[in-house]
Structures are given as structure tokens and as C-alpha cells.
Design a protein around this motif. Structure first.
Motif, PDB file in Angstrom:
ATOM      1  N   LEU A 133       1.454   8.734  12.478  1.00 31.08           N
ATOM      2  CA  LEU A 133       0.611   7.601  12.850  1.00 31.08           C
ATOM      3  C   LEU A 133      -0.844   8.025  12.740  1.00 31.08           C
ATOM      4  O   LEU A 133      -1.261   9.008  13.365  1.00 31.08           O
ATOM      5  N   LEU A 134      -1.618   7.272  11.959  1.00 36.56           N
ATOM      6  CA  LEU A 134      -3.011   7.610  11.714  1.00 36.56           C
ATOM      7  C   LEU A 134      -3.900   6.427  12.082  1.00 36.56           C
ATOM      8  O   LEU A 134      -3.512   5.276  11.908  1.00 36.56           O
ATOM      9  N   GLN A 135      -5.114   6.737  12.565  1.00 38.71           N
ATOM     10  CA  GLN A 135      -6.074   5.694  12.918  1.00 38.71           C
ATOM     11  C   GLN A 135      -7.358   5.879  12.127  1.00 38.71           C
ATOM     12  O   GLN A 135      -7.898   6.985  12.029  1.00 38.71           O
ATOM     13  N   LEU A 156       4.438  13.493   5.347  1.00 36.77           N
ATOM     14  CA  LEU A 156       4.301  12.436   4.341  1.00 36.77           C
ATOM     15  C   LEU A 156       4.407  13.041   2.951  1.00 36.77           C
ATOM     16  O   LEU A 156       4.408  14.259   2.776  1.00 36.77           O
ATOM     17  N   GLY A 157       4.485  12.164   1.960  1.00 38.42           N
ATOM     18  CA  GLY A 157       4.570  12.610   0.584  1.00 38.42           C
ATOM     19  C   GLY A 157       4.192  11.494  -0.361  1.00 38.42           C
ATOM     20  O   GLY A 157       4.107  10.317   0.031  1.00 38.42           O
ATOM     21  N   ALA A 158       3.955  11.843  -1.609  1.00 38.17           N
ATOM     22  CA  ALA A 158       3.628  10.847  -2.624  1.00 38.17           C
ATOM     23  C   ALA A 158       4.742   9.809  -2.707  1.00 38.17           C
ATOM     24  O   ALA A 158       5.927  10.143  -2.645  1.00 38.17           O
ATOM     25  N   GLY A 159       4.357   8.550  -2.812  1.00 33.78           N
ATOM     26  CA  GLY A 159       5.315   7.454  -2.872  1.00 33.78           C
ATOM     27  C   GLY A 159       5.557   6.778  -1.542  1.00 33.78           C
ATOM     28  O   GLY A 159       6.098   5.664  -1.491  1.00 33.78           O
ATOM     29  N   ASP A 160       5.149   7.428  -0.435  1.00 30.88           N
ATOM     30  CA  ASP A 160       5.345   6.835   0.884  1.00 30.88           C
ATOM     31  C   ASP A 160       4.510   5.566   1.043  1.00 30.88           C
ATOM     32  O   ASP A 160       3.367   5.490   0.559  1.00 30.88           O
ATOM     33  N   ALA A 161       5.069   4.603   1.756  1.00 34.90           N
ATOM     34  CA  ALA A 161       4.351   3.375   2.062  1.00 34.90           C
ATOM     35  C   ALA A 161       3.278   3.643   3.113  1.00 34.90           C
ATOM     36  O   ALA A 161       3.419   4.529   3.959  1.00 34.90           O
ATOM     37  N   ILE A 162       2.201   2.870   3.032  1.00 31.30           N
ATOM     38  CA  ILE A 162       1.144   2.868   4.044  1.00 31.30           C
ATOM     39  C   ILE A 162       1.276   1.548   4.787  1.00 31.30           C
ATOM     40  O   ILE A 162       0.947   0.490   4.261  1.00 31.30           O
ATOM     41  N   GLU A 163       1.792   1.609   6.008  1.00 28.63           N
ATOM     42  CA  GLU A 163       2.153   0.400   6.753  1.00 28.63           C
ATOM     43  C   GLU A 163       1.157   0.140   7.880  1.00 28.63           C
ATOM     44  O   GLU A 163       0.972   0.977   8.769  1.00 28.63           O
ATOM     45  N   MET A 220       0.845  -1.191   0.000  1.00 28.13           N
ATOM     46  CA  MET A 220       0.000   0.000   0.000  1.00 28.13           C
ATOM     47  C   MET A 220       0.884   1.245   0.000  1.00 28.13           C
ATOM     48  O   MET A 220       1.910   1.278   0.674  1.00 28.13           O
ATOM     49  N   LYS A 221       0.446   2.262  -0.713  1.00 25.61           N
ATOM     50  CA  LYS A 221       1.240   3.480  -0.775  1.00 25.61           C
ATOM     51  C   LYS A 221       0.392   4.681  -1.172  1.00 25.61           C
ATOM     52  O   LYS A 221      -0.753   4.540  -1.633  1.00 25.61           O
ATOM     53  N   ILE A 222       0.979   5.874  -0.986  1.00 27.61           N
ATOM     54  CA  ILE A 222       0.353   7.122  -1.413  1.00 27.61           C
ATOM     55  C   ILE A 222       0.701   7.369  -2.879  1.00 27.61           C
ATOM     56  O   ILE A 222       1.866   7.310  -3.274  1.00 27.61           O
ATOM     57  N   ILE A 223      -0.302   7.654  -3.664  1.00 24.70           N
ATOM     58  CA  ILE A 223      -0.091   8.009  -5.073  1.00 24.70           C
ATOM     59  C   ILE A 223      -0.014   9.520  -5.245  1.00 24.70           C
ATOM     60  O   ILE A 223       0.792  10.037  -6.010  1.00 24.70           O
ATOM     61  N   PHE A 257      -2.181   2.928  11.176  1.00 24.00           N
ATOM     62  CA  PHE A 257      -1.205   2.879  10.097  1.00 24.00           C
ATOM     63  C   PHE A 257      -0.084   3.883  10.341  1.00 24.00           C
ATOM     64  O   PHE A 257      -0.311   4.957  10.905  1.00 24.00           O
ATOM     65  N   LYS A 258       1.093   3.532   9.879  1.00 25.27           N
ATOM     66  CA  LYS A 258       2.178   4.498   9.766  1.00 25.27           C
ATOM     67  C   LYS A 258       2.242   4.934   8.313  1.00 25.27           C
ATOM     68  O   LYS A 258       2.408   4.103   7.414  1.00 25.27           O
TER      69      LYS A 258
END
Length: 213
Positions: free
Chosen positions: A110-112, A154-161, A1-4, A104-105
Motif C-alpha cells: 500500500l503506497l500513498q 511488486l513486479g512488472a505487470g502488476d495493477a496499480i489500484e 493502470m499498471k507497472i511497466i 494505491f495498492k
């Protein structure tokens, strides 16, 4: 998963049926790293804080996969990332597999997960068609709202962990269904009211449904 794509915008006035309204639904992709704050992203703001924004709607994500669906459904329209008012256009993060309460990181933040999006008249105003609200709900492609547990960037391309799964296993899509198509699903209602990450307004609403049943 990642940010587009990362998308932000400031409220602007538009005219709908002769009335001027203020809306923050217009978002544009931006480059570089963006700060994640308790109530929004840097450079982003909501217009009506009574129904948008706040700690339970700090960041809104929408799947890039959904754009392919909408391009088929609304072939006459040009749809670009940010078109549904989302802050994060994502890949691999879907409502059917994501629990309310999952943590998620994303980048260094850190987001919920807190809730799905319930569309309002401003979505119809942006798209210039009154049927989009019904079609949006029926599609079950609601997008996902997050609260911010820990600020970061965060930025585009970052993983969603995924860091933590909520034990109640109430999916984002389940909340949409309980509101729209499965109002009498007692077992799911009972699980939904136990999810601490779900805003109290939702839990009270579902508790009232249980009382009626």
C-alpha cells in the motif's frame, strides 16, 4: 493502470566539471518480484539521504507515456525505462489526475502519494545537459513520489489500484505549478496546506507564501 518496469540501482561515482559526485539516479530494469520497504525497494539505495529517499520519497514512479514526449524533445538521446531515476515506470498514472494523499495498492504493498519530484543538478549530470532541469519543470512531467503505508512486494505487470482519493483534490501537478508558475494562486495554496500527506516542508513553504500574500 499498471507497472511497466521495476528499476533499481546502487549509488555510483561520476565526474562532473572535474568534481566527483555520488548519485543513485542510475536505475536498471529488473525481473521478478521486488520487496517494498519503508524507505526504498530491495536492491535500491539513494546516495544523499538529506534530499533523496526517506519515508516521503520511498518509491518514485514515472510514466511510460512521458518517454514518448522526451524522445521527441531529446531525439539525439537514447532513453530506456529507469532513465529518469524512477523505481516504477508506469502506465496510466499521471500527475494531472493523481491527488497528493491518494492511496494505491500496487502488488501487495500500500503506497500513498506524497509529492512531485523537484529535479536537482544530478539529473543534469546524468543527461549531460544543463537545460534539462528547466525543461523538466516546464514539462510538468515530474513523476510521483510515494510513502509506504504497508510493505509488500511488486513486479512488472502488476495493477496499480486506487483505493482512496484524498478529499482536498490537490493534484501532483498542482504542487509543481504552485512552486514554479502559480505562486500567487491563493485558493490553491490554502488547499495545499491542508493536505496531511504533503510533507511538512512543503506545507510550511506554502504557508509562508500565504503570509507574504
Amino acid at each position: 493502470m499498471k507497472i511497466i518496469s521495476v528499476n533499481v540501482g546502487q549509488p555510483r561515482e561520476i565526474t562532473v566539471d572535474g568534481q566527483t559526485i555520488l548519485t543513485g539516479i542510475f536505475k536498471e530494469p529488473i525481473a521478478g518480484r521486488v520487496g517494498v520497504r519503508r524507505h526504498n525497494l530491495d536492491g535500491d539505495r539513494q546516495a544523499d539521504l538529506t534530499v533523496h529517499g526517506g519515508v516521503h520519497k520511498a518509491v518514485y514512479a514515472y510514466g511510460a507515456e512521458h518517454y514518448e514526449f522526451w524522445k521527441r524533445e531529446l531525439a539525439e538521446m537514447e532513453l530506456a525505462f529507469g532513465g529518469f531515476g524512477e523505481n516504477l515506470t508506469t502506465e496510466g498514472l499521471v500527475e494531472a489526475d493523481t491527488n497528493i494523499g491518494d492511496i494505491f495498492k500496487i502488488g501487495s504493498a500500500l503506497l500513498q502519494v506524497t509529492q512531485p519530484r523537484m529535479p536537482c543538478y544530478k539529473l543534469a549530470a546524468k543527461f549531460g545537459r544543463n537545460d534539462i532541469i528547466k525543461r523538466f519543470m516546464q514539462s510538468e512531467r515530474s513523476g510521483i513520489y510515494f510513502s509506504v503505508i504497508e510493505e509488500g512486494e511488486l513486479g512488472a505487470g502488476d495493477a496499480i489500484e486506487l483505493l482512496e482519493r484524498d478529499k482536498n483534490e490537490v493534484r501532483v501537478r498542482d504542487i509543481t505549478r504552485l512552486y514554479a508558475t502559480q505562486k500567487y494562486n491563493v485558493e490553491l495554496l490554502r488547499r495545499a496546506v491542508q493536505v496531511e500527506a504533503l510533507p511538512v516542508e512543503w506545507r510550511d513553504y506554502f504557508q509562508e507564501q500565504l503570509h507574504k500574500l
